[in-house]
Enzyme design. Structure first.
Site, mmCIF file in Angstrom:
data_model
loop_
_atom_site.group_PDB
_atom_site.id
_atom_site.type_symbol
_atom_site.label_atom_id
_atom_site.label_comp_id
_atom_site.label_asym_id
_atom_site.label_seq_id
_atom_site.Cartn_x
_atom_site.Cartn_y
_atom_site.Cartn_z
ATOM 1 N N ARG A 238 64.563 58.564 43.302
ATOM 2 C CA ARG A 238 65.382 58.574 44.511
ATOM 3 C C ARG A 238 65.150 59.888 45.249
ATOM 4 O O ARG A 238 65.061 60.952 44.619
ATOM 5 C CB ARG A 238 66.887 58.440 44.188
ATOM 6 N N ASP A 262 57.350 58.511 46.513
ATOM 7 C CA ASP A 262 57.568 57.125 46.931
ATOM 8 C C ASP A 262 58.946 57.002 47.562
ATOM 9 O O ASP A 262 59.277 55.967 48.140
ATOM 10 C CB ASP A 262 57.466 56.171 45.727
ATOM 11 N N GLU A 267 64.959 58.909 53.913
ATOM 12 C CA GLU A 267 64.135 57.716 54.191
ATOM 13 C C GLU A 267 64.886 56.619 54.938
ATOM 14 O O GLU A 267 64.282 55.749 55.545
ATOM 15 C CB GLU A 267 63.563 57.148 52.885
ATOM 16 N N HIS A 299 58.602 53.782 49.568
ATOM 17 C CA HIS A 299 59.501 53.095 48.623
ATOM 18 C C HIS A 299 58.936 51.722 48.243
ATOM 19 O O HIS A 299 59.604 50.692 48.370
ATOM 20 C CB HIS A 299 60.908 52.954 49.227
HETATM 21 P P1 NAI Z 1 67.711 53.658 33.433
HETATM 22 O O1 NAI Z 1 69.182 53.642 33.684
HETATM 23 O O2 NAI Z 1 67.114 52.722 32.446
HETATM 24 O O3 NAI Z 1 67.267 55.147 32.995
HETATM 25 C C1 NAI Z 1 67.717 56.308 33.608
HETATM 26 C C2 NAI Z 1 67.649 57.419 32.578
HETATM 27 O O4 NAI Z 1 67.946 58.651 33.237
HETATM 28 C C3 NAI Z 1 68.655 57.244 31.432
HETATM 29 O O5 NAI Z 1 67.997 57.328 30.181
HETATM 30 C C4 NAI Z 1 69.614 58.413 31.639
HETATM 31 O O6 NAI Z 1 70.139 58.925 30.424
HETATM 32 C C5 NAI Z 1 68.701 59.409 32.328
HETATM 33 N N1 NAI Z 1 69.414 60.482 32.999
HETATM 34 C C6 NAI Z 1 70.671 60.511 33.524
HETATM 35 N N2 NAI Z 1 70.937 61.731 34.009
HETATM 36 C C7 NAI Z 1 69.834 62.496 33.801
HETATM 37 C C8 NAI Z 1 69.502 63.844 34.066
HETATM 38 N N3 NAI Z 1 70.372 64.678 34.652
HETATM 39 N N4 NAI Z 1 68.284 64.285 33.719
HETATM 40 C C9 NAI Z 1 67.387 63.477 33.106
HETATM 41 N N5 NAI Z 1 67.660 62.181 32.816
HETATM 42 C C10 NAI Z 1 68.861 61.708 33.165
HETATM 43 O O7 NAI Z 1 67.034 53.487 34.869
HETATM 44 P P2 NAI Z 1 65.569 52.984 35.205
HETATM 45 O O8 NAI Z 1 65.543 51.512 35.330
HETATM 46 O O9 NAI Z 1 64.613 53.648 34.291
HETATM 47 O O10 NAI Z 1 65.400 53.552 36.684
HETATM 48 C C11 NAI Z 1 65.359 54.951 36.952
HETATM 49 C C12 NAI Z 1 65.512 55.159 38.441
HETATM 50 O O11 NAI Z 1 64.353 54.666 39.108
HETATM 51 C C13 NAI Z 1 66.670 54.371 39.090
HETATM 52 O O12 NAI Z 1 67.889 55.084 38.987
HETATM 53 C C14 NAI Z 1 66.227 54.239 40.522
HETATM 54 O O13 NAI Z 1 66.786 55.296 41.268
HETATM 55 C C15 NAI Z 1 64.712 54.410 40.453
HETATM 56 N N6 NAI Z 1 64.006 53.219 40.924
HETATM 57 C C16 NAI Z 1 63.082 53.341 41.932
HETATM 58 C C17 NAI Z 1 62.405 52.238 42.411
HETATM 59 C C18 NAI Z 1 61.364 52.343 43.486
HETATM 60 O O14 NAI Z 1 60.934 51.311 44.026
HETATM 61 N N7 NAI Z 1 60.896 53.531 43.850
HETATM 62 C C19 NAI Z 1 62.678 50.916 41.874
HETATM 63 C C20 NAI Z 1 63.622 50.884 40.756
HETATM 64 C C21 NAI Z 1 64.265 51.999 40.327
#
Ligand code: NAI
Length: 335
Positions: A238, A262, A267, A299
């Site tokens: 993000r 990305d 954005e 994105h």
């Molecule tokens: P997820 O919920 O499976 O994993 C997120 C991880 O981040 C968790 O393990 C959590 O403990 C960790 N986390 C929380 N606070 C943190 C911190 N301060 N420092 C380091 N790690 C921390 O989420 P997932 O599915 O892996 O997605 C991650 C992110 O990817 C989403 O939140 C979304 O913003 C982004 N995303 C981007 C997309 C795109 O098209 N560019 C598409 C889908 C998701």
């Protein structure tokens, strides 16, 4: 049951209509609206049971109140991220919010890897050059990923897939996540380290944590100063995780060697649209786009056929589950 999809494009129409027709449990009355959802357009949702916004739509208290007044009773996000929703206001208005927690972690992780390869081997520049009949190599020198260190910030679903791929390149994998370490990454030899250690030792840093108040501007001037000189930063998570203004100075000085984005802090109103006939009004983005060692994609990390099909199917399944009194994938208000 009627649902309106804001910020919809032809690919949304195609995938949602196909998913809606494919399952007898669905058969919803879907309306596709190109406009963003905001305080002015919320009125378009009047009479719809459910609203399906996309990532750059506005769901602040004022918009949610208007939706509620118009009869909306359910918010079906078609994204994993939910940082664009005022969850406290939604809870107060008794508007349940569901999301698509997982669709294809591979789509996003693979895009992050694509950015790394394109930056390292300067592929956009190389392609532009050969198209012009210039077959020289000056300025295209890359480095072996093998043997270098990659830092994965956030090892949830996407970060884990990303870490596994990078381990396959023969990279040393460092991880930072306040949650439970991922067993599959540990099994591949990844080490969980404090954030400062990850920043100091990584040749490539990739962000895979959610945008929360605690992670806003996680990468700022101070964090960039802790990175290895000339390291690569990739953000497919993000935009708000990175302080955009800090990037320009770091790129000019060489502290940051490569940057792949990305997502971008500002954005909204820009990404997912064709602005090619208008002067770009965002001076920070305009400057970032001028650096030869920066790649910006709009994105698109999620944008694979498999991910789109799964997003549509899960969004409609969330709506059906709520309709049937067994809501699932609800976003909980953080404690
Ligand atoms: P997820 O919920 O499976 O994993 C997120 C991880 O981040 C968790 O393990 C959590 O403990 C960790 N986390 C929380 N606070 C943190 C911190 N301060 N420092 C380091 N790690 C921390 O989420 P997932 O599915 O892996 O997605 C991650 C992110 O990817 C989403 O939140 C979304 O913003 C982004 N995303 C981007 C997309 C795109 O098209 N560019 C598409 C889908 C998701």
């Amino acid at each position: 049951m009627r649902m309106i999809l804001f910020s919809s494009r032809q690919y949304d129409v195609d995938t949602f209509n196909a998913a809606n027709a494919a399952d007898a449990a669905f058969g919803f009355d879907l309306h596709f609206q190109e406009s963003h959802l905001d305080a002015d357009t919320a009125v378009l949702a009047r009479g719809f049971d459910a609203v399906c916004p996309f990532v750059n739509d506005t769901l602040d208290a004022a918009v949610l109140e208007r939706l509620r007044e118009g009869g909306t009773r359910f918010i079906a996000l078609r994204s994993a991220g939910f940082n664009h929703v005022d969850l406290a206001a939604a809870a107060r208005l008794q508007l349940p919010v569901a999301r698509v927690p997982a669709y294809s972690p591979y789509a996003v992780a693979e895009h992050a890897v694509g950015l790394i390869l394109a930056l390292n081997r300067r592929l956009p520049r190389a392609v532009a050059r050969t198209r012009e009949g210039d077959f020289s190599l000056h300025g295209l020198l890359g480095f072996d990923l093998h043997g270098k260190t990659v830092g994965v910030i956030g090892t949830g679903m996407i970060g884990r897939v990303f870490g596994r791929i990078m381990a396959g390149f023969g990279m040393r994998v460092l991880a930072y996540d306040p949650g439970t370490p991922a067993a599959d990454l540990l099994a591949l030899g990844a080490q969980y380290v404090p954030l400062d250690t990850l920043l100091a030792e990584s040749d490539v840093v990739s962000l895979h944590c959610p945008l929360l108040p605690s992670t806003h501007h996680l990468i700022d001037d101070a964090a960039i100063a802790k990175m290895k000189r000339g390291a690569m930063l990739v953000n497919t998570s993000r935009g708000g995780l990175v302080e955009s203004n800090a990037l320009i100075g770091a790129l000019k000085s060489g502290q940051l060697g490569h940057l792949g984005l990305d997502v971008y802090e500002e954005e909204g109103g820009l990404f997912f649209e064709d602005h090619s006939n208008r002067p770009l009004q965002d001076d920070v983005l305009a400057r970032l786009l001028m650096f030869p060692n920066v790649i910006v994609t709009a994105h698109q990390a999620f944008f694979t056929r498999e991910a789109m099909d799964e997003i549509a199917r899960t969004t409609l399944a969330n709506l059906a589950a709520w309709r049937d009194g067994e809501p699932r994938n609800l976003v909980q208000l953080p404690a």
